[in-house]
Design a protein around this motif. Structure first.
Motif, PDB file in Angstrom:
ATOM      1  N   ALA A  47     -50.189 -12.323-120.475  1.00 60.52           N
ATOM      2  CA  ALA A  47     -50.434 -12.542-119.070  1.00 60.52           C
ATOM      3  C   ALA A  47     -49.284 -13.359-118.537  1.00 60.52           C
ATOM      4  O   ALA A  47     -49.151 -14.506-118.838  1.00 60.52           O
ATOM      5  CB  ALA A  47     -51.708 -13.293-118.870  1.00 60.52           C
ATOM      6  N   THR A  73     -55.986  -7.875-125.608  1.00 57.03           N
ATOM      7  CA  THR A  73     -56.171  -6.599-124.955  1.00 57.03           C
ATOM      8  C   THR A  73     -56.905  -5.599-125.795  1.00 57.03           C
ATOM      9  O   THR A  73     -56.525  -5.337-126.906  1.00 57.03           O
ATOM     10  CB  THR A  73     -54.821  -5.953-124.710  1.00 57.03           C
ATOM     11  N   SER A  78     -53.122   0.239-119.365  1.00 55.20           N
ATOM     12  CA  SER A  78     -52.381  -0.052-120.588  1.00 55.20           C
ATOM     13  C   SER A  78     -52.694   0.975-121.657  1.00 55.20           C
ATOM     14  O   SER A  78     -53.661   1.730-121.552  1.00 55.20           O
ATOM     15  CB  SER A  78     -52.719  -1.464-121.103  1.00 55.20           C
ATOM     16  N   SER A  94     -47.215  -7.175-123.562  1.00 54.55           N
ATOM     17  CA  SER A  94     -46.660  -6.974-122.221  1.00 54.55           C
ATOM     18  C   SER A  94     -46.990  -8.116-121.278  1.00 54.55           C
ATOM     19  O   SER A  94     -48.025  -8.765-121.392  1.00 54.55           O
ATOM     20  CB  SER A  94     -47.199  -5.675-121.616  1.00 54.55           C
ATOM     21  N   TYR A 135     -58.194  -7.174-111.165  1.00 59.99           N
ATOM     22  CA  TYR A 135     -58.890  -8.135-112.016  1.00 59.99           C
ATOM     23  C   TYR A 135     -60.387  -8.075-111.728  1.00 59.99           C
ATOM     24  O   TYR A 135     -60.818  -8.038-110.575  1.00 59.99           O
ATOM     25  CB  TYR A 135     -58.337  -9.531-111.765  1.00 59.99           C
ATOM     26  N   ILE A 179     -48.241  -9.667-117.867  1.00 59.81           N
ATOM     27  CA  ILE A 179     -49.182  -9.320-116.801  1.00 59.81           C
ATOM     28  C   ILE A 179     -49.062 -10.376-115.718  1.00 59.81           C
ATOM     29  O   ILE A 179     -49.098 -11.567-116.002  1.00 59.81           O
ATOM     30  CB  ILE A 179     -50.625  -9.283-117.322  1.00 59.81           C
ATOM     31  N   LYS A 236     -48.398  -4.957-114.651  1.00 56.70           N
ATOM     32  CA  LYS A 236     -48.005  -5.100-116.053  1.00 56.70           C
ATOM     33  C   LYS A 236     -46.822  -4.188-116.307  1.00 56.70           C
ATOM     34  O   LYS A 236     -46.787  -3.067-115.816  1.00 56.70           O
ATOM     35  CB  LYS A 236     -49.152  -4.688-116.975  1.00 56.70           C
ATOM     36  N   VAL A 259     -55.119  -8.576-118.708  1.00 52.49           N
ATOM     37  CA  VAL A 259     -55.048  -7.130-118.799  1.00 52.49           C
ATOM     38  C   VAL A 259     -56.307  -6.567-119.400  1.00 52.49           C
ATOM     39  O   VAL A 259     -57.111  -7.285-119.951  1.00 52.49           O
ATOM     40  CB  VAL A 259     -53.868  -6.713-119.669  1.00 52.49           C
ATOM     41  N   SER A 268     -49.014 -15.500-113.880  1.00 54.85           N
ATOM     42  CA  SER A 268     -49.632 -14.806-114.997  1.00 54.85           C
ATOM     43  C   SER A 268     -51.093 -14.504-114.741  1.00 54.85           C
ATOM     44  O   SER A 268     -51.783 -15.232-114.057  1.00 54.85           O
ATOM     45  CB  SER A 268     -49.520 -15.651-116.262  1.00 54.85           C
TER      46      SER A 268
END
Length: 524
Positions: free
Chosen positions: A22, A29, A478, A485, A447, A487, A435, A497, A494
Motif C-alpha cells: 500500500a 493480498t 490485481s 505492488s 476501497y 497501492i 495500483k 488492495v 498509501s
C-alpha cells in the motif's frame, strides 16, 4: 550487511496469504477467483449488503428458497467481467429479482461501493467475529465475511452450502445485526474461492522463473546501533523475496521477454501506421493537382515522424538486449530482512508478510527519484482524472502530473480509512485508489470501507481490507505477479488492495526494525 534468509518453511509459504504494498507500506493480498470453471469445490463467501433504508442502494432480487438459474448467473452482473454466482440472499421472498422481457431486454448492472457512515460501521468490529462464530457453530466453512454497498444501474460452492443451509443460518446473522442496532440489512451468499497471489520470487532459481514487484524505497539513515548509514532499501513481500534468496533481479525471464515483446508490438504498430500513410500518399499523388496537395504534405510529415519513432524504439530494443539480456546483469540488490510470515503478530490478526533488500547503489544512484509511480499510457490523463472525480464540485483529489510521475506522499491514516474526505455521485464517502503492478500494470479500484474476515482452506483466519474493482470495464484490480505492488490514492498516499493489511500497522512494524527509516527522500 550479510544477506539474511527468511525464517519460514515452504509450508509457511503455501499456507500464508499473499501481499501487495500500500503506497509506502505493504498490504496483504488475496483475490477472489470468480471463475465458474474451478476444478475443486469452492466455499461460499458471505457478503453483508446494506439496503436502501441505510445507504443509497437499489439492488434487486426472487423465488422461495431456491435461486433460479437466471438469477444465479446474472444477479452480480457488472461487478466484474466474470462475476460470482449468487447462492442465496435473505430478502429472496420480499424483493423479487426482475426477469427481462421483450425483444431487446435490459440487463440490470451492479457496481460495488464501499460502506461508510452507516450503523454497521459502528458495530462491525464486534459483530463480524460473532458472525464467523455462528458459521463455524453450524459447520459452515466460509471464505470471507465482508460488507458491500451495491448500486444497480437500470432503466428505472460446497454441496452442503446450498440455499437450505444458507436460509437456516441467515436469520441468526440478521438477529445479531438487529441486536446491535443494524436493522433491515440483507445477507447474501455467493460462490467464490480465495486465490493466493503468492507466486515465484524475484530471483530465478533452478526450478522456476520468478516474478514479483517492488513497492517502495527508504533510506536507513542510521543502523540499529545508531551509527550513520548510507544504505537504501527496497520493500517487497517475504513470499516474493523467498527463503534462501540472495541476489534480487530486476526481471525474470518471462517478465523480460514480455518487455521485449511489448517493444516489438510498438514497432509493429508504428510500422502499420507508416504503411497506411505510404499508401495514402501514393493514392493522393496519383490524383490530378488539387487541394489534396496539403493533405499529401501533412501525411509526409506524419510518415517522417513515424519513421523517427521507429528508429528510436528499435535502437532502444537493441540496447535493452545488449545491456540487460544477460540475467546476471539484472542483479539490483540482496535480501536483508525477511521475517517469518504470520497472521498473529502481537495479538493482531492482520497478515504479516514483509521483506526488504539493500539496493545496489551503483545501479540506482544516478537515476534515483525516490518513491514515484509512472502512470504510463494505459489511461489517458482525462480518463484517469474522471475516475477520481465521482462528484463534480467535490474536493480535488487527483491532478495528473505533467511528467506522468505521481510522487508518493505518506500514507492514508487510520482515521481517513474509516471516514474518507471524498464523495461519490450519490454524495456518499468513497476512497478511489490505484495500483501499478507487474502483471496488470496500472489499475483503479474502490476501497470497501470495512474489514473482511477471511478463512482459508486450512482454517487459518485473518483480517484484511478489501478493494473492489472500479467497474466492469476496468477489469480485475490485481492478479498473480502483482505481489509487492504499490497501492495509493489520488494524492499519492498509501492504501490497500484486493485483500490487504492496514498500512498504518505495517509502517509501525517496519520502523521497529529500521527506527530511522526515511521514505520521503528524492535522491540517493
Amino acid at each position: 550487511m550479510d544477506p539474511a534468509t527468511s525464517a519460514f518453511t515452504e509450508d509457511d509459504l503455501k499456507n500464508a496469504g499473499s501481499w501487495v504494498m500500500a503506497s509506502v507500506y505493504p498490504l496483504v493480498t488475496q483475490c477472489i477467483n470468480y471463475s465458474n470453471h474451478l476444478k475443486s469445490p469452492v466455499s461460499p463467501i458471505l457478503a453483508m449488503r446494506l439496503p436502501p433504508s441505510l445507504l443509497p442502494s437499489t439492488a434487486t432480487a426472487a423465488g422461495p428458497y431456491v435461486i433460479s438459474d437466471w438469477e444465479k448467473t446474472t444477479y452480480y452482473h457488472g461487478i466484474s467481467l466474470d462475476p460470482p454466482k449468487l447462492l442465496y440472499r435473505s430478502d429472496l421472498q420480499t424483493n423479487p429479482f426482475p426477469i427481462p422481457k421483450g425483444r431487446f431486454p435490459h440487463y440490470s448492472t451492479k457496481t460495488v461501493y464501499g460502506v461508510f457512515n452507516s450503523p454497521l460501521n459502528d458495530v462491525w468490529d464486534d459483530v463480524a467475529p460473532q458472525i464467523c462464530k455462528i458459521l463455524k457453530a453450524r459447520g459452515i466453512r466460509y471464505s470471507a465475511v465482508k460488507a458491500a454497498r451495491f448500486v444497480s444501474h437500470g432503466e428505472d460452492g460446497k454441496d452442503s452450502l446450498g440455499p437450505i443451509n444458507a436460509h437456516d443460518v441467515s436469520p441468526d446473522i440478521l438477529s445479531l445485526l438487529e441486536a446491535n442496532g443494524v436493522e433491515g440489512a440483507v445477507v447474501e451468499w455467493y460462490e467464490g474461492a480465495i486465490e493466493k497471489l503468492s507466486g515465484p520470487a524475484l530471483l530465478r532459481r533452478e526450478d522456476d522463473d520468478a516474478q514479483g514487484s517492488v513497492a517502495l524505497f527508504f533510506h536507513e539513515n542510521k543502523d540499529r546501533r545508531g551509527d550513520p548509514s548510507a544504505k537504501v532499501f527496497a520493500v517487497s513481500n517475504c513470499h516474493v523475496l523467498r527463503k534462501n534468496t540472495t541476489h534480487v533481479r530486476l526481471a525474470g525471464f518471462r517478465r523480460f521477454q514480455r518487455g521485449l515483446d511489448e517493444i516489438k508490438d510498438c514497432v509493429a504498430g508504428l510500422g502499420m501506421d507508416a504503411d497506411l500513410l505510404t499508401r495514402r500518399i501514393a493514392a493522393l499523388e496519383a490524383k490530378p493537382e488539387s487541394e489534396d496537395s496539403e493533405e499529401v504534405a501533412k501525411d509526409k510529415a506524419a510518415l517522417e515522424a513515424k519513421g523517427i519513432k521507429i528508429g528510436v524504439i528499435e535502437t532502444f530494443y537493441k540496447d535493452t538486449i545488449a545491456q540487460w539480456g544477460d540475467i546476471a546483469r539484472r542483479n539490483i540488490g540482496h535480501v536483508a530482512w525477511a521475517p517469518k510470515i504470520s497472521v498473529d503478530v502481537e495479538g493482531h490478526r492482520y497478515t504479516w508478510d514483509i521483506g526488504t533488500f539493500e539496493v545496489d547503489a551503483a545501479k540506482f544512484k544516478s537515476h534515483f527519484k525516490g518513491n514515484v509511480v509512472d502512470l504510463g499510457a494505459k489511461f489517458t490523463p482525462w480518463k484517469l482524472t474522471k475516475m477520481f472525480y465521482a462528484q463534480s464540485g467535490g474536493r480535488t483529489v487527483f491532478k495528473f502530473p505533467a511528467d506522468g510521475q505521481l510522487r508518493i506522499n505518506g500514507c492514508v491514516t487510520r482515521e481517513l480509512l474509516a471516514n474518507p474526505d471524498c464523495f461519490d455521485s450519490n454524495g456518499e464517502p468513497c476512497l478511489i485508489v490505484m495500483k501499478d503492478g507487474n502483471t496488470t500494470d496500472l489499475t483503479v479500484g474502490r476501497y470497501a470501507g470495512l474489514e473482511a474476515y477471511l478463512c482459508d482452506e486450512l482454517g487459518v483466519e485473518s483480517i484484511e481490507l478489501p478493494i473492489y474493482n472500479y467497474d466492469k470495464q476496468s477489469g480485475s484490480f490485481s492478479a498473480k505477479g502483482d505481489s509487492g505492488s504499490l497501492i495509493f490514492d489520488g494524492n499519492g498516499r498509501s492504501n490497500h488492495v484486493t485483500y490487504a493489511t492496514p498500512a498504518w500497522w505495517i509502517i509501525e512494524r517496519i520502523k521497529l526494525h529500521y527506527p530511522h527509516a526515511d521514505f520521503n527522500r528524492e535522491s540517493f
